[in-house]
Scaffold this active site. Structure first.
Site, PDB file in Angstrom:
ATOM      1  N   CYS A  95    -101.954 -66.252 -22.258  1.00 37.06           N
ATOM      2  CA  CYS A  95    -100.799 -67.071 -21.916  1.00 37.06           C
ATOM      3  C   CYS A  95     -99.830 -67.211 -23.093  1.00 37.06           C
ATOM      4  O   CYS A  95     -99.207 -66.231 -23.497  1.00 37.06           O
ATOM      5  CB  CYS A  95    -101.272 -68.434 -21.408  1.00 37.06           C
ATOM      6  SG  CYS A  95    -100.026 -69.371 -20.494  1.00 37.06           S
TER       7      CYS A  95
ATOM      8  N   ARG B  30     -91.983 -73.129 -12.721  1.00 33.56           N
ATOM      9  CA  ARG B  30     -93.301 -72.910 -13.301  1.00 33.56           C
ATOM     10  C   ARG B  30     -94.192 -72.163 -12.314  1.00 33.56           C
ATOM     11  O   ARG B  30     -94.146 -72.419 -11.111  1.00 33.56           O
ATOM     12  CB  ARG B  30     -93.938 -74.251 -13.667  1.00 33.56           C
ATOM     13  CG  ARG B  30     -95.137 -74.128 -14.579  1.00 33.56           C
ATOM     14  CD  ARG B  30     -95.543 -75.486 -15.148  1.00 33.56           C
ATOM     15  NE  ARG B  30     -96.527 -75.316 -16.206  1.00 33.56           N
ATOM     16  CZ  ARG B  30     -96.228 -75.071 -17.463  1.00 33.56           C
ATOM     17  NH1 ARG B  30     -94.963 -74.982 -17.834  1.00 33.56           N
ATOM     18  NH2 ARG B  30     -97.170 -74.932 -18.370  1.00 33.56           N
TER      19      ARG B  30
ATOM     20  N   HIS C 167    -105.976 -67.857 -17.064  1.00 31.23           N
ATOM     21  CA  HIS C 167    -106.936 -68.813 -17.591  1.00 31.23           C
ATOM     22  C   HIS C 167    -108.191 -68.738 -16.729  1.00 31.23           C
ATOM     23  O   HIS C 167    -108.261 -67.972 -15.775  1.00 31.23           O
ATOM     24  CB  HIS C 167    -106.359 -70.221 -17.550  1.00 31.23           C
ATOM     25  CG  HIS C 167    -105.090 -70.377 -18.333  1.00 31.23           C
ATOM     26  ND1 HIS C 167    -105.053 -70.341 -19.700  1.00 31.23           N
ATOM     27  CD2 HIS C 167    -103.810 -70.566 -17.924  1.00 31.23           C
ATOM     28  CE1 HIS C 167    -103.814 -70.514 -20.119  1.00 31.23           C
ATOM     29  NE2 HIS C 167    -103.030 -70.640 -19.061  1.00 31.23           N
TER      30      HIS C 167
END
Length: 240
Positions: free
Chosen positions: A94, A128, A194
């Site tokens: 990320c 997002r 993740h």
């Protein structure tokens, strides 16, 4: 790799550990130990110079200010860059992708120079990206779908020296509309997944271990609980 112990660098967990990505180092250690290989996780904090002599390195996600601290530290202590130049594997998750690129823009629109391990740049997306991510890998040697949880606003554009880790089947990925996810350049791999990513993707974990050990490949481990986790997460990605 040293004769006795596989040394796994967990880089800047004090600032690049927002999303639990330190678990990737633990997965590498556990998968090594299960094969009878002695392994240790070396924590490299803001109080430490970054050594260039470890066998494999992992970096995690972070917010804007923490990214800035990490960039400054990696610039001051270029052990990671030296290790990558020597072919040692690095996994960047990320925000670490952005730090390892040429530059990234903060949410306030300020451009910050990275350390240029990746030929890429990153600017904020309008929205997002949050949710399950399912990717078909294009990295040679990976045959199984990749799965993870993305939570980022980065729109990452790859340059000519960088290749994607894979193509998005479900989710957003690099966020620039070309269907790519992650980045591969030399021995350095980046992804927005993740999870931790290596707990969900044992094939990727074993590729990093094999590279660190200087072998072509490793025989897979028989871990039914990991297979169950993958089935569950792959199904969640398909439902998105």
């Amino acid at each position: 790799m040293s004769e006795s112990t596989l040394r796994i660098g967990l880089v800047l967990p004090d600032v690049m550990g927002t999303y639990g990505d330190g678990g990737n180092a633990l997965v590498l250690k556990r998968r090594a130990v299960m094969r009878g290989i002695d392994a240790e996780v070396v924590h490299i904090t803001l109080d430490d110079p970054v050594p260039d002599s470890l066998d494999v390195y992992t970096l995690g996600g972070a917010e804007d200010y923490a990214q800035r601290l990490a960039t400054r530290h990696l610039t001051r202590y270029p052990g990671l860059q030296q290790a990558a130049a020597a072919g040692r594997p690095v996994l960047a998750i990320c925000a670490a992708i952005q730090v390892l690129g040429h530059w990234y823009e903060t949410s306030a629109g300020e451009r910050v120079d990275g350390i240029s391990l990746f030929d890429l740049t990153t600017a904020p997306q309008a929205e997002r990206s949050i949710g399950e991510l399912l990717v078909d890998p294009t990295l040679p040697g990976l045959s199984q779908p990749l799965t993870g949880f993305e939570n980022h606003r980065g729109g990452t554009t790859l340059g000519s020296d960088a290749a994607p880790l894979g193509r998005v089947r479900h989710g957003v990925g690099n966020g620039v509309g070309d269907g790519t996810e992650g980045v591969v350049q030399g021995s350095v791999i980046g992804t927005y997944m993740h999870g931790p990513a290596l707990a969900r993707n044992p094939e990727l974990a074993d590729r990093l271990l094999a590279t660190a050990m200087g072998v072509e490949s490793l025989a897979p481990l028989d871990l039914p609980e990991v297979d169950r986790l993958r089935r569950e997460r792959l199904a969640a990605g398909r439902r998105r």
